[in-house]
Write a protein that holds these residues in place. Structure first.
Motif, mmCIF file in Angstrom:
data_model
loop_
_atom_site.group_PDB
_atom_site.id
_atom_site.type_symbol
_atom_site.label_atom_id
_atom_site.label_comp_id
_atom_site.label_asym_id
_atom_site.label_seq_id
_atom_site.Cartn_x
_atom_site.Cartn_y
_atom_site.Cartn_z
ATOM 1 N N LEU A 274 -35.482 -26.616 -39.727
ATOM 2 C CA LEU A 274 -35.616 -25.286 -40.305
ATOM 3 C C LEU A 274 -36.953 -25.197 -41.021
ATOM 4 C CD1 LEU A 274 -32.000 -24.770 -41.691
ATOM 5 C CD2 LEU A 274 -32.981 -23.881 -39.594
ATOM 6 N N ALA A 275 -37.978 -24.930 -40.259
ATOM 7 C CA ALA A 275 -39.328 -24.833 -40.818
ATOM 8 C C ALA A 275 -39.880 -23.441 -40.568
ATOM 9 C CB ALA A 275 -40.241 -25.890 -40.201
ATOM 10 N N ASP A 276 -40.729 -22.989 -41.477
ATOM 11 C CA ASP A 276 -41.371 -21.684 -41.308
ATOM 12 C C ASP A 276 -42.540 -21.772 -40.335
ATOM 13 O OD1 ASP A 276 -39.814 -20.237 -43.379
ATOM 14 O OD2 ASP A 276 -40.768 -21.688 -44.706
ATOM 15 N N VAL A 277 -43.264 -22.887 -40.400
ATOM 16 C CA VAL A 277 -44.468 -23.078 -39.590
ATOM 17 C C VAL A 277 -44.319 -24.344 -38.765
ATOM 18 C CG1 VAL A 277 -46.974 -23.389 -39.612
ATOM 19 C CG2 VAL A 277 -45.869 -21.950 -41.343
ATOM 20 N N GLY A 278 -44.649 -24.267 -37.486
ATOM 21 C CA GLY A 278 -44.627 -25.437 -36.627
ATOM 22 C C GLY A 278 -46.028 -25.766 -36.153
ATOM 23 N N LEU A 279 -46.417 -27.040 -36.293
ATOM 24 C CA LEU A 279 -47.707 -27.493 -35.781
ATOM 25 C C LEU A 279 -47.498 -28.053 -34.380
ATOM 26 C CD1 LEU A 279 -49.076 -29.436 -38.906
ATOM 27 C CD2 LEU A 279 -49.420 -27.039 -38.305
ATOM 28 N N LEU A 280 -48.253 -27.563 -33.428
ATOM 29 C CA LEU A 280 -48.130 -28.105 -32.078
ATOM 30 C C LEU A 280 -49.505 -28.405 -31.525
ATOM 31 C CD1 LEU A 280 -47.529 -25.404 -29.378
ATOM 32 C CD2 LEU A 280 -47.946 -24.752 -31.714
ATOM 33 N N GLY A 281 -49.523 -29.268 -30.543
ATOM 34 C CA GLY A 281 -50.788 -29.654 -29.931
ATOM 35 C C GLY A 281 -50.655 -31.007 -29.258
ATOM 36 N N PHE A 282 -51.723 -31.436 -28.621
ATOM 37 C CA PHE A 282 -51.750 -32.720 -27.929
ATOM 38 C C PHE A 282 -51.714 -33.865 -28.942
ATOM 39 C CE2 PHE A 282 -52.071 -30.778 -24.037
ATOM 40 C CZ PHE A 282 -52.487 -31.603 -22.999
ATOM 41 N N HIS B 97 -43.109 -20.282 -57.024
ATOM 42 C CA HIS B 97 -42.215 -19.352 -56.333
ATOM 43 C C HIS B 97 -42.841 -18.751 -55.076
ATOM 44 C CE1 HIS B 97 -39.789 -19.765 -59.888
ATOM 45 N NE2 HIS B 97 -40.728 -19.230 -60.651
ATOM 46 N N ARG B 98 -43.926 -19.327 -54.603
ATOM 47 C CA ARG B 98 -44.509 -18.897 -53.327
ATOM 48 C C ARG B 98 -44.825 -20.162 -52.519
ATOM 49 N NH1 ARG B 98 -49.514 -15.828 -53.360
ATOM 50 N NH2 ARG B 98 -48.885 -14.988 -51.339
ATOM 51 N N SER B 99 -43.944 -20.452 -51.577
ATOM 52 C CA SER B 99 -44.113 -21.669 -50.784
ATOM 53 C C SER B 99 -43.480 -21.464 -49.413
ATOM 54 C CB SER B 99 -43.470 -22.870 -51.488
ATOM 55 O OG SER B 99 -42.081 -22.676 -51.631
ATOM 56 N N PHE B 100 -43.764 -22.377 -48.509
ATOM 57 C CA PHE B 100 -43.135 -22.352 -47.184
ATOM 58 C C PHE B 100 -43.072 -23.781 -46.658
ATOM 59 C CE2 PHE B 100 -47.674 -21.493 -46.657
ATOM 60 C CZ PHE B 100 -48.062 -22.419 -45.694
ATOM 61 N N VAL B 101 -42.244 -23.973 -45.630
ATOM 62 C CA VAL B 101 -42.030 -25.297 -45.044
ATOM 63 C C VAL B 101 -42.803 -25.394 -43.742
ATOM 64 C CG1 VAL B 101 -40.322 -26.932 -44.160
ATOM 65 C CG2 VAL B 101 -39.750 -25.449 -46.098
ATOM 66 N N ILE B 102 -43.519 -26.493 -43.591
ATOM 67 C CA ILE B 102 -44.321 -26.722 -42.394
ATOM 68 C C ILE B 102 -43.827 -27.986 -41.704
ATOM 69 C CG2 ILE B 102 -46.097 -28.001 -43.679
ATOM 70 C CD1 ILE B 102 -48.178 -26.709 -41.822
ATOM 71 N N ALA B 103 -43.751 -27.962 -40.388
ATOM 72 C CA ALA B 103 -43.227 -29.097 -39.617
ATOM 73 C C ALA B 103 -44.302 -29.628 -38.690
ATOM 74 C CB ALA B 103 -42.002 -28.678 -38.810
ATOM 75 N N ASP B 104 -44.461 -30.942 -38.723
ATOM 76 C CA ASP B 104 -45.384 -31.650 -37.831
ATOM 77 C C ASP B 104 -44.577 -32.127 -36.631
ATOM 78 O OD1 ASP B 104 -47.066 -33.460 -36.588
ATOM 79 O OD2 ASP B 104 -46.737 -35.027 -38.089
ATOM 80 N N ILE B 105 -44.749 -31.457 -35.484
ATOM 81 C CA ILE B 105 -43.992 -31.787 -34.287
ATOM 82 C C ILE B 105 -44.762 -32.837 -33.483
ATOM 83 C CG2 ILE B 105 -42.905 -30.837 -32.213
ATOM 84 C CD1 ILE B 105 -41.822 -29.719 -34.847
ATOM 85 N N PRO B 106 -44.093 -33.885 -32.971
ATOM 86 C CA PRO B 106 -44.787 -34.890 -32.156
ATOM 87 C C PRO B 106 -45.562 -34.254 -31.014
ATOM 88 C CG PRO B 106 -42.611 -35.664 -32.683
ATOM 89 C CD PRO B 106 -42.686 -34.242 -33.179
ATOM 90 N N GLY B 107 -46.686 -34.883 -30.661
ATOM 91 C CA GLY B 107 -47.603 -34.315 -29.682
ATOM 92 C C GLY B 107 -46.983 -34.099 -28.315
ATOM 93 N N LEU B 108 -47.411 -33.020 -27.672
ATOM 94 C CA LEU B 108 -46.955 -32.708 -26.322
ATOM 95 C C LEU B 108 -47.998 -33.172 -25.320
ATOM 96 C CD1 LEU B 108 -45.721 -29.041 -26.874
ATOM 97 C CD2 LEU B 108 -44.405 -31.148 -27.071
#
Length: 349
Positions: free
Chosen positions: A159-167, A206-217
């Motif tokens: 449950l993340a607001d932002v997903g990091l994707l890339g090689f 009171h201003r934050s978000f969750v970011i997820a580091d997704i394993p490389g594709l």
């Protein structure tokens, strides 16, 4: 390959207790009649979402969960005690599927949410229920019913607001280290990230978000190639994707290194093959490793990549390892979410 974000478990609810065959036996009360009580209900198995958990790794070691059996009924019309439920805690974001039927039983998306996955068996009836005008001394009682038993597949969608994707080696882990307190492992070889990492980006109180580091594709991820195929599902819950690209890939002897634009198109192809709706999500381009080039050259190369892609959305030039240009990206992300929240409030009835 067994991963920390998916697991199979077996759940067994408790059997119901047996009904009792009993007769009232007291002094001065001849022919007291049947008084056998019912058996207690078996315990059920519940899954409960807990925000303090973030992986399913514990289910590698314990895969069998069983609730307590109901107690048998007793004389004097005493009912058996019901069996205790088995409560299994899982991370928030866990999707539960029945392995045998393929049916999705539930999606535990909020903290404290409960899901009944195996119902306890009903207790059997005692002989006091079978008394009639023609059968005043019944010697019949029913056994308790068996509890449900299932094999479940648990899949964790972060449950993340932002997903990091890339090689692999695009700098996703370095970026999340630069903007949050998360400390994923980083190294100069592919597939350093073996499971998703979560970080909280706090812009101000009171201003934050969750970011997820997704394993490389890699190419073919949608067909099971590489590690990223196991984690494409995590992107489905995010509100914004940051597509991190190594704008200055190193040329290695004997290795055909694709240019950044080709890598972006390859990732887009894998997203479309896995779930076309992923391409409809807001996606910003982060051209990383600008520190490997001269400032003027980095800007010129970034603009050339953007032009080659025909990129219409937002893009940024950054150096995650030097933490240059990373914080402005996070401020823009926070503003994006603020606008989303405001628009949703205006459209609410």
């Amino acid at each position: 390959m067994k991963l920390v974000d998916e697991a199979e478990i077996q759940v067994t609810a408790g059997n119901g207790g047996n009904g009792c065959v009993g007769f009232r036996r007291e002094k001065y009360i001849p022919m007291g009649g049947p008084d056998g009580g019912d058996g207690g209900a078996g315990g059920s198995v519940w899954l409960v979402a807990d925000e303090n958990l973030n992986t399913l790794v514990d289910f590698r070691h314990q895969r069998l969960f069983k609730a307590q059996r109901g107690q048998d009924g007793m004389g004097r019309q005493m009912y058996g005690k019901g069996g205790e439920d088995a409560v299994v805690t899982v991370p928030v974001g866990t999707v539960v599927t029945n392995v045998e039927t393929g049916e999705v039983i539930g999606d535990l998306a909020t903290h404290g949410q409960r899901l009944l996955v195996a119902h306890g068996g009903k207790g059997g009836l005692g002989n006091m229920h079978f008394k009639s005008s023609v059968n005043r001394a019944p010697r019949k009682a029913l056994p308790g019913l068996p509890g449900e038993e299932r094999v479940l597949r648990l899949e964790l969608k972060l449950l993340a607001d932002v997903g990091l994707l890339g090689f692999p080696n695009a700098g996703k882990s370095t970026l999340i280290r630069a903007v949050s307190a998360a400390t994923p492992k980083v190294a100069d070889y592919p597939f350093t990230t073996l499971y998703p990492n979560l970080g909280v980006v706090s812009v101000e109180p009171h201003r934050s978000f969750v970011i997820a580091d997704i394993p490389g594709l890699i190419e073919g991820a949608a067909d099971g190639a590489g590690l990223g195929a196991q984690f494409l599902r995590h992107l489905q819950r995010t509100r914004l994707l940051l597509h991190v690209v190594d704008m200055a890939p190193m040329d290695m002897e004997g290795v055909d290194t694709p240019d950044p634009a080709t890598e972006v198109r390859a990732i887009e192809k894998e997203l479309e093959r896995h779930d076309p709706e992923l391409l409809q999500k807001p996606r910003w381009l982060v051209l990383n490793k600008a520190d490997l080039l001269q400032p003027g050259e980095a800007r010129e190369r970034a603009e050339a990549i953007v032009a080659e892609l025909g990129w219409k959305d937002r893009w940024f030039l950054a150096s995650a390892i030097g933490r240059e240009g990373t914080w402005p990206i996070m401020l823009e992300v926070m503003s994006f979410f603020d606008r989303q929240k405001q628009e949703a409030a205006e459209q609410a009835p």
